[in-house]
Design a protein around this motif. Sequence first.
Motif, PDB file in Angstrom:
ATOM      1  N   ARG A  84      -6.051 100.464  32.678  1.00  0.00           N
ATOM      2  CA  ARG A  84      -4.681 101.137  32.599  1.00  0.00           C
ATOM      3  C   ARG A  84      -3.993 100.592  31.403  1.00  0.00           C
ATOM      4  NH1 ARG A  84      -4.921 101.549  38.370  1.00  0.00           N
ATOM      5  NH2 ARG A  84      -5.349 103.869  39.062  1.00  0.00           N
ATOM      6  N   GLU A  85      -3.869  99.102  31.631  1.00  0.00           N
ATOM      7  CA  GLU A  85      -3.042  98.374  30.659  1.00  0.00           C
ATOM      8  C   GLU A  85      -3.695  98.374  29.289  1.00  0.00           C
ATOM      9  OE1 GLU A  85      -3.219  93.706  30.183  1.00  0.00           O
ATOM     10  OE2 GLU A  85      -1.727  94.224  31.853  1.00  0.00           O
ATOM     11  N   ALA A 129      -2.897 101.544  27.836  1.00  0.00           N
ATOM     12  CA  ALA A 129      -1.424 101.907  27.368  1.00  0.00           C
ATOM     13  C   ALA A 129      -0.778 100.970  26.762  1.00  0.00           C
ATOM     14  CB  ALA A 129      -0.554 102.119  28.861  1.00  0.00           C
ATOM     15  N   ALA A 137      -9.469  99.071  37.591  1.00  0.00           N
ATOM     16  CA  ALA A 137      -8.571 100.264  37.363  1.00  0.00           C
ATOM     17  C   ALA A 137      -7.252  99.780  36.549  1.00  0.00           C
ATOM     18  CB  ALA A 137      -8.567 101.109  38.487  1.00  0.00           C
ATOM     19  N   ASP A 138      -6.622  98.739  37.260  1.00  0.00           N
ATOM     20  CA  ASP A 138      -5.386  98.241  36.737  1.00  0.00           C
ATOM     21  C   ASP A 138      -5.605  97.768  35.383  1.00  0.00           C
ATOM     22  OD1 ASP A 138      -2.434  97.840  36.986  1.00  0.00           O
ATOM     23  OD2 ASP A 138      -3.055  95.709  36.870  1.00  0.00           O
TER      24      ASP A 138
END
Length: 215
Positions: free
Chosen positions: A94-95, A98, A90-91
Amino acid sequence: MAKRRKVNNMLGLAVLATVYAKPMHPYEMASVLRARGKDRDMKIKWGSLYTVVRNLEKHGFLAVAESVRDGAHPERTIYRITDAGRQEYADWVRELIAVPEREQPKFEAALSVWGVIHPDEVMVLLRQRLALLEEEVAGQRETLAQHCREVPRLFLVESEYDLAIREAEVAWIRSLLGELTSGSFPDLEAWRAWHETGQVPSDVADLMERGSTTD
């Protein structure tokens, strides 16, 4: 700025996405990834799959669920995603959404040194590329329209993005060709003279010299 990850190979992201739903052995992971067309969405080196899986296990993102033997086939290790793996997955997503990263397409690299080719030949090559892109875009539009009737849009946005990028490239090449064909492209005559006389224009020579001192 993107942070340094313990497993930075994009195949690792694809593996985490694949085992998120259920445990799998690497052969099944590869089959699912191919079936989903993930090799079109990201650069995948299939020969490194087992190494990537082992690295994900080493760093605690995957764990062995069980080992099974199917008849005469060799024993297969089935991996499951861990809680740490879910967090990393998930991280990572996200990166990637974004934080923009500078990518280096081969076409961009070619454009950076295209002066070595006569502008008339460049126009021929650009028309060739444009024709191939237009054919590709038409096929993508048809495929996407068909999938929209069968697949939730949630799973199609990457195809929409790729199509938008291709359409933007088509529009840009058409505009560039228009400038080259009409003669409105700046320094076109100097570019022609360079190839017809063999003499590099002084301003171009200065730029080349400055560039060589900064390498």
